[in-house]
Write a protein that holds these residues in place. Structure first.
Motif, PDB file in Angstrom:
ATOM      1  N   GLU B  57     -22.044 -17.139   5.191  1.00 34.44           N
ATOM      2  CA  GLU B  57     -21.175 -17.446   6.328  1.00 34.44           C
ATOM      3  C   GLU B  57     -19.734 -17.657   5.885  1.00 34.44           C
ATOM      4  OE1 GLU B  57     -21.591 -17.343   9.616  1.00 34.44           O
ATOM      5  OE2 GLU B  57     -23.486 -16.412   9.034  1.00 34.44           O
ATOM      6  N   ILE B  58     -19.565 -18.356   4.761  1.00 35.38           N
ATOM      7  CA  ILE B  58     -18.208 -18.626   4.253  1.00 35.38           C
ATOM      8  C   ILE B  58     -17.515 -17.314   3.857  1.00 35.38           C
ATOM      9  CG2 ILE B  58     -16.960 -19.651   2.293  1.00 35.38           C
ATOM     10  CD1 ILE B  58     -19.125 -21.939   2.453  1.00 35.38           C
ATOM     11  N   LEU B  59     -18.237 -16.469   3.133  1.00 38.60           N
ATOM     12  CA  LEU B  59     -17.644 -15.189   2.709  1.00 38.60           C
ATOM     13  C   LEU B  59     -17.353 -14.308   3.919  1.00 38.60           C
ATOM     14  CD1 LEU B  59     -19.730 -14.307  -0.506  1.00 38.60           C
ATOM     15  CD2 LEU B  59     -17.742 -15.811  -0.267  1.00 38.60           C
ATOM     16  N   ALA B  60     -18.249 -14.358   4.916  1.00 42.43           N
ATOM     17  CA  ALA B  60     -18.032 -13.572   6.138  1.00 42.43           C
ATOM     18  C   ALA B  60     -16.777 -14.046   6.863  1.00 42.43           C
ATOM     19  CB  ALA B  60     -19.253 -13.671   7.046  1.00 42.43           C
ATOM     20  N   GLU B  61     -16.571 -15.353   6.885  1.00 44.84           N
ATOM     21  CA  GLU B  61     -15.340 -15.891   7.515  1.00 44.84           C
ATOM     22  C   GLU B  61     -14.108 -15.406   6.773  1.00 44.84           C
ATOM     23  OE1 GLU B  61     -15.048 -20.113   8.257  1.00 44.84           O
ATOM     24  OE2 GLU B  61     -17.189 -20.209   8.713  1.00 44.84           O
ATOM     25  N   MET B  62     -14.217 -15.339   5.457  1.00 44.03           N
ATOM     26  CA  MET B  62     -13.050 -14.908   4.665  1.00 44.03           C
ATOM     27  C   MET B  62     -12.694 -13.453   4.953  1.00 44.03           C
ATOM     28  SD  MET B  62     -14.046 -16.830   1.103  1.00 44.03           S
ATOM     29  CE  MET B  62     -12.777 -16.117   0.064  1.00 44.03           C
ATOM     30  N   ILE B  63     -13.695 -12.579   5.018  1.00 46.23           N
ATOM     31  CA  ILE B  63     -13.345 -11.168   5.267  1.00 46.23           C
ATOM     32  C   ILE B  63     -12.930 -10.939   6.719  1.00 46.23           C
ATOM     33  CG2 ILE B  63     -14.661 -10.199   3.348  1.00 46.23           C
ATOM     34  CD1 ILE B  63     -16.787  -9.318   5.397  1.00 46.23           C
ATOM     35  N   ALA B  64     -13.363 -11.839   7.607  1.00 47.21           N
ATOM     36  CA  ALA B  64     -12.924 -11.701   9.002  1.00 47.21           C
ATOM     37  C   ALA B  64     -11.403 -11.848   9.095  1.00 47.21           C
ATOM     38  CB  ALA B  64     -13.622 -12.726   9.874  1.00 47.21           C
ATOM     39  N   LEU B  65     -10.834 -12.596   8.167  1.00 46.05           N
ATOM     40  CA  LEU B  65      -9.375 -12.775   8.167  1.00 46.05           C
ATOM     41  C   LEU B  65      -8.651 -11.456   7.871  1.00 46.05           C
ATOM     42  CD1 LEU B  65      -9.272 -16.090   6.107  1.00 46.05           C
ATOM     43  CD2 LEU B  65      -8.916 -15.848   8.579  1.00 46.05           C
ATOM     44  N   LEU B  66      -9.335 -10.530   7.207  1.00 48.34           N
ATOM     45  CA  LEU B  66      -8.702  -9.255   6.850  1.00 48.34           C
ATOM     46  C   LEU B  66      -8.627  -8.308   8.048  1.00 48.34           C
ATOM     47  CD1 LEU B  66     -10.561  -8.679   3.447  1.00 48.34           C
ATOM     48  CD2 LEU B  66      -8.253  -9.583   3.752  1.00 48.34           C
ATOM     49  N   GLN B  67      -9.496  -8.509   9.038  1.00 51.10           N
ATOM     50  CA  GLN B  67      -9.511  -7.627  10.229  1.00 51.10           C
ATOM     51  C   GLN B  67      -9.440  -6.160   9.811  1.00 51.10           C
ATOM     52  OE1 GLN B  67      -9.566  -8.253  13.915  1.00 51.10           O
ATOM     53  NE2 GLN B  67     -10.835  -9.734  12.822  1.00 51.10           N
ATOM     54  N   ASP B  68     -10.413  -5.764   9.029  1.00 53.91           N
ATOM     55  CA  ASP B  68     -10.376  -4.435   8.410  1.00 53.91           C
ATOM     56  C   ASP B  68     -11.707  -3.744   8.653  1.00 53.91           C
ATOM     57  OD1 ASP B  68     -10.486  -2.288   6.543  1.00 53.91           O
ATOM     58  OD2 ASP B  68      -8.968  -3.269   5.314  1.00 53.91           O
ATOM     59  N   GLY B  69     -11.672  -2.639   9.353  1.00 59.71           N
ATOM     60  CA  GLY B  69     -12.892  -1.921   9.692  1.00 59.71           C
ATOM     61  C   GLY B  69     -13.615  -1.310   8.513  1.00 59.71           C
ATOM     62  N   HIS B  70     -12.948  -1.253   7.363  1.00 58.48           N
ATOM     63  CA  HIS B  70     -13.606  -0.713   6.169  1.00 58.48           C
ATOM     64  C   HIS B  70     -14.212  -1.809   5.306  1.00 58.48           C
ATOM     65  CE1 HIS B  70     -11.361   3.302   6.435  1.00 58.48           C
ATOM     66  NE2 HIS B  70     -12.643   3.605   6.382  1.00 58.48           N
ATOM     67  N   VAL B  71     -14.112  -3.046   5.738  1.00 59.80           N
ATOM     68  CA  VAL B  71     -14.586  -4.154   4.917  1.00 59.80           C
ATOM     69  C   VAL B  71     -15.844  -4.752   5.528  1.00 59.80           C
ATOM     70  CG1 VAL B  71     -14.055  -6.499   4.127  1.00 59.80           C
ATOM     71  CG2 VAL B  71     -12.324  -4.696   3.962  1.00 59.80           C
ATOM     72  N   TYR B  72     -16.888  -4.824   4.728  1.00 60.90           N
ATOM     73  CA  TYR B  72     -18.107  -5.491   5.170  1.00 60.90           C
ATOM     74  C   TYR B  72     -18.826  -6.117   3.985  1.00 60.90           C
ATOM     75  CZ  TYR B  72     -20.440  -1.065   3.851  1.00 60.90           C
ATOM     76  OH  TYR B  72     -20.898   0.051   3.178  1.00 60.90           O
ATOM     77  N   LEU B  73     -19.760  -6.978   4.313  1.00 63.91           N
ATOM     78  CA  LEU B  73     -20.533  -7.709   3.305  1.00 63.91           C
ATOM     79  C   LEU B  73     -22.004  -7.557   3.638  1.00 63.91           C
ATOM     80  CD1 LEU B  73     -20.811  -9.970   1.047  1.00 63.91           C
ATOM     81  CD2 LEU B  73     -20.530 -11.636   2.897  1.00 63.91           C
ATOM     82  N   VAL B  74     -22.807  -7.221   2.622  1.00 66.10           N
ATOM     83  CA  VAL B  74     -24.253  -7.087   2.816  1.00 66.10           C
ATOM     84  C   VAL B  74     -24.952  -7.994   1.809  1.00 66.10           C
ATOM     85  CG1 VAL B  74     -26.228  -5.517   2.757  1.00 66.10           C
ATOM     86  CG2 VAL B  74     -24.006  -4.681   3.541  1.00 66.10           C
ATOM     87  N   GLY B  75     -25.824  -8.851   2.323  1.00 66.53           N
ATOM     88  CA  GLY B  75     -26.609  -9.721   1.451  1.00 66.53           C
ATOM     89  C   GLY B  75     -28.036  -9.768   1.954  1.00 66.53           C
ATOM     90  N   GLY B  76     -28.912  -9.071   1.273  1.00 66.89           N
ATOM     91  CA  GLY B  76     -30.290  -8.980   1.764  1.00 66.89           C
ATOM     92  C   GLY B  76     -30.294  -8.344   3.143  1.00 66.89           C
ATOM     93  N   GLU B  77     -30.870  -9.034   4.112  1.00 64.10           N
ATOM     94  CA  GLU B  77     -30.934  -8.502   5.476  1.00 64.10           C
ATOM     95  C   GLU B  77     -29.669  -8.828   6.259  1.00 64.10           C
ATOM     96  OE1 GLU B  77     -33.568  -6.615   6.604  1.00 64.10           O
ATOM     97  OE2 GLU B  77     -34.121  -6.752   4.480  1.00 64.10           O
ATOM     98  N   ARG B  78     -28.824  -9.678   5.700  1.00 65.67           N
ATOM     99  CA  ARG B  78     -27.616 -10.101   6.427  1.00 65.67           C
ATOM    100  C   ARG B  78     -26.493  -9.093   6.236  1.00 65.67           C
ATOM    101  NH1 ARG B  78     -29.681 -14.931   4.125  1.00 65.67           N
ATOM    102  NH2 ARG B  78     -28.630 -14.332   2.215  1.00 65.67           N
TER     103      ARG B  78
END
Lengths: 269, 323
Positions: B57-78
């Motif tokens: 959740e913390i890392l997801a919040e951090m990348i949300a700040l980038l507002q970048d359609g090419h940026v995503y995070l995958v962790g297991g099923e999340r």
């Protein structure tokens, strides 16, 4: 340092060229295969180490005169042909993917001069031109779009030293080399950026985008231990263990280790 | 012999994650984002007792700040997306509506549904590209499904006008963009300037590289063309849009494109999670960046929510009729 290498080459090469036509020169060609263990920790590719096994094919040519020796060797494995699937420890723990398909090739040509010779033993110094390419294509996760490619490809000017001896039909050698200068080719800092595009358009970009390196950025050592057994007048077997370690830093660090054991059939001319 | 793996504890994962963007992300200055401040805000929330769920959740919040359609995070099923607004935006394009109610030819669907082409009425050619992924090769050596473009242009070459529908096209290979654009190009023209991160400082970039469209030898269409985009026209589809906009016979209609034109780099974390980083600064020839905002159409047309049919396509057809 370049002057040192050049002087060494002239010293040893001059001696060898003068003796090249000597009737006592023996030529040996060895071909074979074996097994290699490779490991890489390339920050451009992953914070994790990737390791695996390949089954290299090798070819070696030796020319030996009264007080000199010259030769060349190559060994390679290519994923999909003879091994080269690497994986991170996480993959072995059941996480999906974390694998890398790899290619490894090393190539070297050397010339040595005996500096000490006993009744059954010898010590030599020499110069070598070496090449090492270790390419990896990473797949971290099934959800990943496209693979990530990283590599080290280096051409080096090395100094070599070795010892050897003969016991009847058996001979042995130990040798090591370290580079003084190198030409290092690596992916661009951003790995998937504009340079990658240029490489798609022209593969020679890889060569042009190389950079000269010295021991402050490139630390590398290679060694070999071999045993040769003459089984007849013109043929024999040669077993060899060869290992090399490379560390290179340019903003990000890459480290690689390769070791292989091979067995080859030798023909003497 | 190559050293031990870094610890996979929450603090080490956080550090690697933050550092990866610090080293490689291309748009900090463009987006006026202080990544050091992000570190100081989020780092105290992570310690040795942080659970995987909390860390994600913390890392997801951090990348949300980038507002970048090419940026995503995958962790297991999340899975977490940086530009949630872009991806969550409802689609205003239904391929089946086009296929059923607009495109007349029986063999209108080619290339495994990645390309649809046919005629709307007697005189208007229609080509929809669902993606620019796949295929291989460069220029006239392009191979794979995307080479169906040549068939489409040949079959529609006698049309009076052409619609190139890039709605919901999520992008793919940059070379496919150049290839498609070459069928509409009348002369060699520059369309994009790119630079990639080349060092650890946020403003370390490689020298600019200019991208050109080259006219295709032989089969080309130089009549009136409408390129149609929506907010889900993304990445290489935006490259294609910018390439086509270089020519006077092309009009760009629809809504803003997705606003993500950079090449991106997948990375992994010590615990095995994967994330992506935009590593490239991409600008049109005039020097504007369309990151996050997208490329604005020459003529804005949109579909209303829950509206039957395809109002965007209707408006494009009306526009072409009036030409």
């Amino acid at each position: 340092m370049a002057a040192l290498v050049a002087s060494l080459c002239i010293l040893i090469g001059g001696q060898a060229v003068g003796e090249e036509t000597s009737p006592s020169t023996n030529w040996t060609v060895t071909a074979g295969g074996g097994v290699a263990e490779v490991a890489s920790r390339d920050e451009a590719g992953s914070p994790l180490a990737y390791s695996g096994v390949g089954y290299p094919l090798i070819l070696r040519v030796d020319a030996v005169g009264p007080r000199w020796a010259a030769g060349g060797q190559t060994g390679l494995f290519v994923f999909g042909l003879n091994g080269g699937r690497l994986s991170a420890d996480l993959a072995r723990e059941g996480e999906p993917s974390h694998r890398a398909d790899s290619l490894f090739v090393d190539l070297s040509a050397w010339i040595d001069r005996q500096v000490l010779t006993g009744s059954a033993h010898r010590l030599w110094l020499g110069a070598q031109v070496g090449h090492w390419t270790f390419f990896r294509s990473y797949l971290y996760n099934p959800a990943q779009i496209g693979s990530v490619e990283s590599w080290e490809a280096v051409i080096t000017a090395d100094v070599r030293a070795g010892v050897g001896g003969d016991y009847g039909r058996l001979s042995w050698e130990l040798a090591a080399s370290v580079p003084l200068l190198g030409w290092m080719m690596r992916p661009s800092y951003a790995v998937r950026g504009d340079e990658r595009v240029e490489i798609v358009e022209s593969h020679t970009t890889v060569l042009r985008r190389g950079r000269a390196v010295t021991v402050d950025r490139l630390q590398m050592v290679q060694g070999e231990a071999s045993v040769a057994l003459a089984l007849g007048q013109r043929w024999g077997l040669r077993g060899e263990y060869r290992a090399g370690r490379l560390s290179y830093t340019n903003f990000v660090q890459t480290r690689a280790f390769v070791q292989r054991g091979t067995l080859g059939v030798s023909l003497r001319f | 012999m190559v050293g031990p793996d870094p610890e996979a504890d929450p603090e080490a994962v956080f550090e690697t994650f933050w550092e990866s963007y610090d080293r490689y992300y291309a748009h900090f200055e463009l987006k006026d984002l202080d990544w050091d401040a992000v570190y100081h805000e989020y780092r105290p929330r992570v310690d040795a007792t942080t659970t995987d769920e909390e860390l994600f959740e913390i890392l997801a919040e951090m990348i949300a700040l980038l507002q970048d359609g090419h940026v995503y995070l995958v962790g297991g099923e999340r899975r977490a997306l940086s530009n949630v607004e872009l991806r969550a935006r409802s689609s205003n394009f239904d391929r089946d509506v086009v296929r059923t109610h607009y495109v007349a030819e029986d063999d209108a669907s080619r290339g495994d549904d990645r390309i649809i082409f046919g005629r709307i009425g007697e005189n208007t050619g229609y080509i929809a590209l669902g993606t620019l992924s796949g295929g291989e090769g460069v220029g006239e050596n392009t191979r794979g499904w995307i080479a169906e473009m040549e068939t489409a242009i040949e079959r529609l070459s006698d049309a009076e006008a052409m619609i190139l529908d890039l709605r919901n096209n999520g992008g793919g290979r940059a070379y496919n963009s150049k290839y498609v654009a070459s069928f509409f190009a009348t002369e060699r023209r520059p369309f994009l300037i790119t630079r990639s991160r080349s060092g650890p400082e946020h403003d370390d970039f490689s020298r600019p590289r200019t991208w050109y469209v080259e006219p295709m030898e032989g089969v080309r269409f130089d009549g009136p063309v409408v390129v149609l985009t929506n907010r889900r026209s993304f990445s290489a589809a935006e490259w294609l849009t910018l390439a086509l906009r270089q020519y006077d016979h092309v009009v760009h209609m629809g809504t803003h494109s997705g606003g993500g034109l950079a090449m991106f780099l997948p990375r992994e974390l010590p615990n095995g999670w994967m994330h992506t980083i935009s590593v490239q600064d991409t600008r049109c020839i005039e020097g504007r960046s369309y990151e996050r905002v997208g490329v604005a159409p020459h003529i804005y047309v949109d579909n209303g929510a829950d509206e039957p049919g395809d109002a965007m396509l209707d408006q494009v057809l009306n526009y072409l009729e009036g030409q």
